[in-house]
Design a protein around this motif. Structure first.
Motif, PDB file in Angstrom:
ATOM      1  N   ALA A   1       0.844  -1.201   0.000  1.00 42.00           N
ATOM      2  CA  ALA A   1       0.000   0.000   0.000  1.00 42.00           C
ATOM      3  C   ALA A   1       0.878   1.249   0.000  1.00 42.00           C
ATOM      4  O   ALA A   1       2.027   1.229   0.436  1.00 42.00           O
ATOM      5  N   VAL A   2       0.310   2.331  -0.514  1.00 47.44           N
ATOM      6  CA  VAL A   2       1.003   3.628  -0.543  1.00 47.44           C
ATOM      7  C   VAL A   2       0.044   4.716  -0.095  1.00 47.44           C
ATOM      8  O   VAL A   2      -1.175   4.556  -0.147  1.00 47.44           O
ATOM      9  N   LYS A   3       0.613   5.833   0.319  1.00 48.21           N
ATOM     10  CA  LYS A   3      -0.183   7.043   0.530  1.00 48.21           C
ATOM     11  C   LYS A   3      -0.393   7.640  -0.851  1.00 48.21           C
ATOM     12  O   LYS A   3       0.512   7.669  -1.680  1.00 48.21           O
ATOM     13  N   LEU A   4      -1.614   8.098  -1.121  1.00 44.22           N
ATOM     14  CA  LEU A   4      -1.948   8.640  -2.433  1.00 44.22           C
ATOM     15  C   LEU A   4      -2.657   9.974  -2.251  1.00 44.22           C
ATOM     16  O   LEU A   4      -3.717  10.037  -1.639  1.00 44.22           O
ATOM     17  N   TRP A   5      -2.023  11.019  -2.754  1.00 41.20           N
ATOM     18  CA  TRP A   5      -2.622  12.350  -2.707  1.00 41.20           C
ATOM     19  C   TRP A   5      -3.320  12.595  -4.019  1.00 41.20           C
ATOM     20  O   TRP A   5      -2.704  12.548  -5.083  1.00 41.20           O
ATOM     21  N   THR A   6      -4.644  12.839  -3.964  1.00 43.65           N
ATOM     22  CA  THR A   6      -5.405  13.061  -5.188  1.00 43.65           C
ATOM     23  C   THR A   6      -5.691  14.553  -5.358  1.00 43.65           C
ATOM     24  O   THR A   6      -5.764  15.293  -4.377  1.00 43.65           O
ATOM     25  N   PHE A   7      -5.829  14.957  -6.608  1.00 45.78           N
ATOM     26  CA  PHE A   7      -6.096  16.357  -6.941  1.00 45.78           C
ATOM     27  C   PHE A   7      -7.472  16.479  -7.586  1.00 45.78           C
ATOM     28  O   PHE A   7      -7.687  17.301  -8.470  1.00 45.78           O
ATOM     29  N   THR A   8      -8.380  15.647  -7.146  1.00 44.56           N
ATOM     30  CA  THR A   8      -9.738  15.628  -7.675  1.00 44.56           C
ATOM     31  C   THR A   8     -10.714  15.997  -6.576  1.00 44.56           C
ATOM     32  O   THR A   8     -10.430  15.809  -5.397  1.00 44.56           O
ATOM     33  N   GLU A   9     -11.861  16.537  -6.968  1.00 42.42           N
ATOM     34  CA  GLU A   9     -12.870  16.915  -5.980  1.00 42.42           C
ATOM     35  C   GLU A   9     -13.283  15.700  -5.157  1.00 42.42           C
ATOM     36  O   GLU A   9     -13.362  15.752  -3.938  1.00 42.42           O
ATOM     37  N   ASP A  10     -13.548  14.603  -5.841  1.00 45.27           N
ATOM     38  CA  ASP A  10     -13.845  13.339  -5.178  1.00 45.27           C
ATOM     39  C   ASP A  10     -12.558  12.520  -5.187  1.00 45.27           C
ATOM     40  O   ASP A  10     -12.123  12.072  -6.252  1.00 45.27           O
ATOM     41  N   PRO A  11     -11.926  12.307  -4.036  1.00 44.19           N
ATOM     42  CA  PRO A  11     -10.658  11.588  -4.012  1.00 44.19           C
ATOM     43  C   PRO A  11     -10.728  10.209  -4.664  1.00 44.19           C
ATOM     44  O   PRO A  11      -9.763   9.740  -5.243  1.00 44.19           O
ATOM     45  N   PHE A  12     -11.891   9.567  -4.616  1.00 45.41           N
ATOM     46  CA  PHE A  12     -12.026   8.220  -5.161  1.00 45.41           C
ATOM     47  C   PHE A  12     -12.237   8.211  -6.677  1.00 45.41           C
ATOM     48  O   PHE A  12     -12.304   7.142  -7.290  1.00 45.41           O
ATOM     49  N   ALA A  13     -12.317   9.371  -7.294  1.00 46.33           N
ATOM     50  CA  ALA A  13     -12.476   9.442  -8.754  1.00 46.33           C
ATOM     51  C   ALA A  13     -11.311   8.765  -9.476  1.00 46.33           C
ATOM     52  O   ALA A  13     -11.493   8.260 -10.584  1.00 46.33           O
ATOM     53  N   VAL A  14     -10.143   8.715  -8.846  1.00 47.32           N
ATOM     54  CA  VAL A  14      -8.980   8.088  -9.495  1.00 47.32           C
ATOM     55  C   VAL A  14      -9.227   6.612  -9.800  1.00 47.32           C
ATOM     56  O   VAL A  14      -8.588   6.063 -10.689  1.00 47.32           O
ATOM     57  N   LYS A  15     -10.164   5.990  -9.105  1.00 44.41           N
ATOM     58  CA  LYS A  15     -10.480   4.581  -9.374  1.00 44.41           C
ATOM     59  C   LYS A  15     -11.344   4.428 -10.623  1.00 44.41           C
ATOM     60  O   LYS A  15     -11.363   3.365 -11.238  1.00 44.41           O
ATOM     61  N   ARG A  16     -12.065   5.477 -11.015  1.00 49.92           N
ATOM     62  CA  ARG A  16     -13.015   5.380 -12.124  1.00 49.92           C
ATOM     63  C   ARG A  16     -12.395   5.663 -13.494  1.00 49.92           C
ATOM     64  O   ARG A  16     -13.023   5.435 -14.506  1.00 49.92           O
ATOM     65  N   TYR A  17     -11.183   6.175 -13.539  1.00 51.44           N
ATOM     66  CA  TYR A  17     -10.574   6.570 -14.813  1.00 51.44           C
ATOM     67  C   TYR A  17      -9.866   5.434 -15.524  1.00 51.44           C
ATOM     68  O   TYR A  17      -9.330   5.625 -16.602  1.00 51.44           O
ATOM     69  N   GLY A  18      -9.847   4.265 -14.938  1.00 49.87           N
ATOM     70  CA  GLY A  18      -9.100   3.171 -15.537  1.00 49.87           C
ATOM     71  C   GLY A  18      -7.626   3.343 -15.238  1.00 49.87           C
ATOM     72  O   GLY A  18      -7.251   4.021 -14.278  1.00 49.87           O
ATOM     73  N   PRO A  19      -6.768   2.751 -16.049  1.00 49.73           N
ATOM     74  CA  PRO A  19      -5.331   2.868 -15.767  1.00 49.73           C
ATOM     75  C   PRO A  19      -4.865   4.318 -15.780  1.00 49.73           C
ATOM     76  O   PRO A  19      -5.245   5.098 -16.656  1.00 49.73           O
ATOM     77  N   LEU A  20      -4.071   4.655 -14.780  1.00 50.75           N
ATOM     78  CA  LEU A  20      -3.462   5.983 -14.691  1.00 50.75           C
ATOM     79  C   LEU A  20      -2.057   5.876 -15.267  1.00 50.75           C
ATOM     80  O   LEU A  20      -1.420   4.824 -15.180  1.00 50.75           O
ATOM     81  N   LEU A  21      -1.571   6.945 -15.838  1.00 50.61           N
ATOM     82  CA  LEU A  21      -0.287   6.928 -16.535  1.00 50.61           C
ATOM     83  C   LEU A  21       0.771   7.727 -15.791  1.00 50.61           C
ATOM     84  O   LEU A  21       0.454   8.712 -15.124  1.00 50.61           O
ATOM     85  N   SER A  22       2.031   7.323 -15.964  1.00 53.60           N
ATOM     86  CA  SER A  22       3.138   8.153 -15.497  1.00 53.60           C
ATOM     87  C   SER A  22       3.220   9.349 -16.444  1.00 53.60           C
ATOM     88  O   SER A  22       2.622   9.348 -17.531  1.00 53.60           O
ATOM     89  N   LYS A  23       3.970  10.376 -16.068  1.00 53.72           N
ATOM     90  CA  LYS A  23       4.039  11.604 -16.861  1.00 53.72           C
ATOM     91  C   LYS A  23       4.491  11.337 -18.295  1.00 53.72           C
ATOM     92  O   LYS A  23       3.982  11.934 -19.236  1.00 53.72           O
ATOM     93  N   ASP A  24       5.420  10.415 -18.480  1.00 51.15           N
ATOM     94  CA  ASP A  24       5.913  10.105 -19.827  1.00 51.15           C
ATOM     95  C   ASP A  24       4.986   9.139 -20.572  1.00 51.15           C
ATOM     96  O   ASP A  24       5.214   8.841 -21.746  1.00 51.15           O
ATOM     97  N   GLY A  25       3.948   8.647 -19.896  1.00 49.83           N
ATOM     98  CA  GLY A  25       2.988   7.752 -20.524  1.00 49.83           C
ATOM     99  C   GLY A  25       3.463   6.323 -20.697  1.00 49.83           C
ATOM    100  O   GLY A  25       2.753   5.484 -21.247  1.00 49.83           O
ATOM    101  N   LYS A  26       4.661   6.007 -20.210  1.00 47.78           N
ATOM    102  CA  LYS A  26       5.236   4.676 -20.422  1.00 47.78           C
ATOM    103  C   LYS A  26       4.800   3.648 -19.389  1.00 47.78           C
ATOM    104  O   LYS A  26       4.879   2.454 -19.633  1.00 47.78           O
ATOM    105  N   ARG A  27       4.362   4.109 -18.224  1.00 46.95           N
ATOM    106  CA  ARG A  27       3.937   3.179 -17.169  1.00 46.95           C
ATOM    107  C   ARG A  27       2.465   3.398 -16.870  1.00 46.95           C
ATOM    108  O   ARG A  27       1.979   4.525 -16.881  1.00 46.95           O
ATOM    109  N   GLN A  28       1.766   2.297 -16.582  1.00 48.93           N
ATOM    110  CA  GLN A  28       0.361   2.365 -16.214  1.00 48.93           C
ATOM    111  C   GLN A  28       0.175   1.828 -14.806  1.00 48.93           C
ATOM    112  O   GLN A  28       0.866   0.880 -14.409  1.00 48.93           O
TER     113      GLN A  28
END
Length: 185
Positions: A19-46
């Motif tokens: 587990a990790v601490k995760l700081w979200t920048f969304t109004e609903d912190p749990f929205a990050v679960k609904r977007y599907g795979p999240l990408l690293s800045k360079d787009g190479k990691r999901q």
């Protein structure tokens, strides 16, 4: 692919099971679960959020495929992005920072000032940073009084240069303040 928008940042490992601490920048912190795979800045990691629970000022999350503390520690500091077109539409007078960055900045008379470099918030309200072709950048309050028009389709923001940037007018109307970035990217 559309522009990427940063929606979270991975922090320190939490516990021994990945587990990790995760700081979200969304109004609903749990929205990050609904977007599907999240990408690293360079787009190479999901990264796909497997679980998330609320903590004091962040989430405690696990990612699929990350099962040990050592694996979690290697993720510390990674910013997580999502394609702009996956985000919900904004309300009137709400903007994603990515939609504003790069827009031309002009005065109310139409004179060129430069380009929008960034939108900041240091706790006292939003600030728009304008980079002129030459010289130092300008930091101005991102309010309706200073930025009376945002024309994303036209590729510009109109700036009413204030007479005095520091201090506040005693008759300052708080309703003249422009809303912050749309809360739920």
């Amino acid at each position: 692919m559309s522009a990427l928008v940063c929606v979270a940042r991975i922090g320190a490992a939490h516990g021994v099971r990945g587990a990790v601490k995760l700081w979200t920048f969304t109004e609903d912190p749990f929205a990050v679960k609904r977007y599907g795979p999240l990408l690293s800045k360079d787009g190479k990691r999901q990264f796909e959020v497997a679980t998330a629970r609320e903590a004091r000022d962040h989430l405690v999350a696990t990612f699929k495929g990350v099962t040990t503390r050592d694996e979690a520690e290697r993720l510390n500091g990674i910013e997580l992005y999502v394609a702009r077109d996956k985000l919900p539409a904004t309300d009137a007078d709400e903007y994603y920072h990515t939609d504003l960055i790069g827009l031309a900045a002009v005065t109310t008379d139409g004179d060129a000032l430069g380009r929008v470099l960034a939108i900041h918030n240091f706790g006292a309200g939003d600030i728009i940073e304008i980079a002129p072709p030459k010289g130092t950048t300008m930091l101005l309050p991102f309010t309706n009084a200073v930025v009376p028009e945002v024309d994303i389709a036209g590729g510009r923001v109109v700036i009413a240069l204030p007479q005095e940037v520091e201090g506040e007018d005693e008759n300052n109307d708080p309703s003249a303040s422009r809303p912050r970035e749309s809360g739920d990217p």
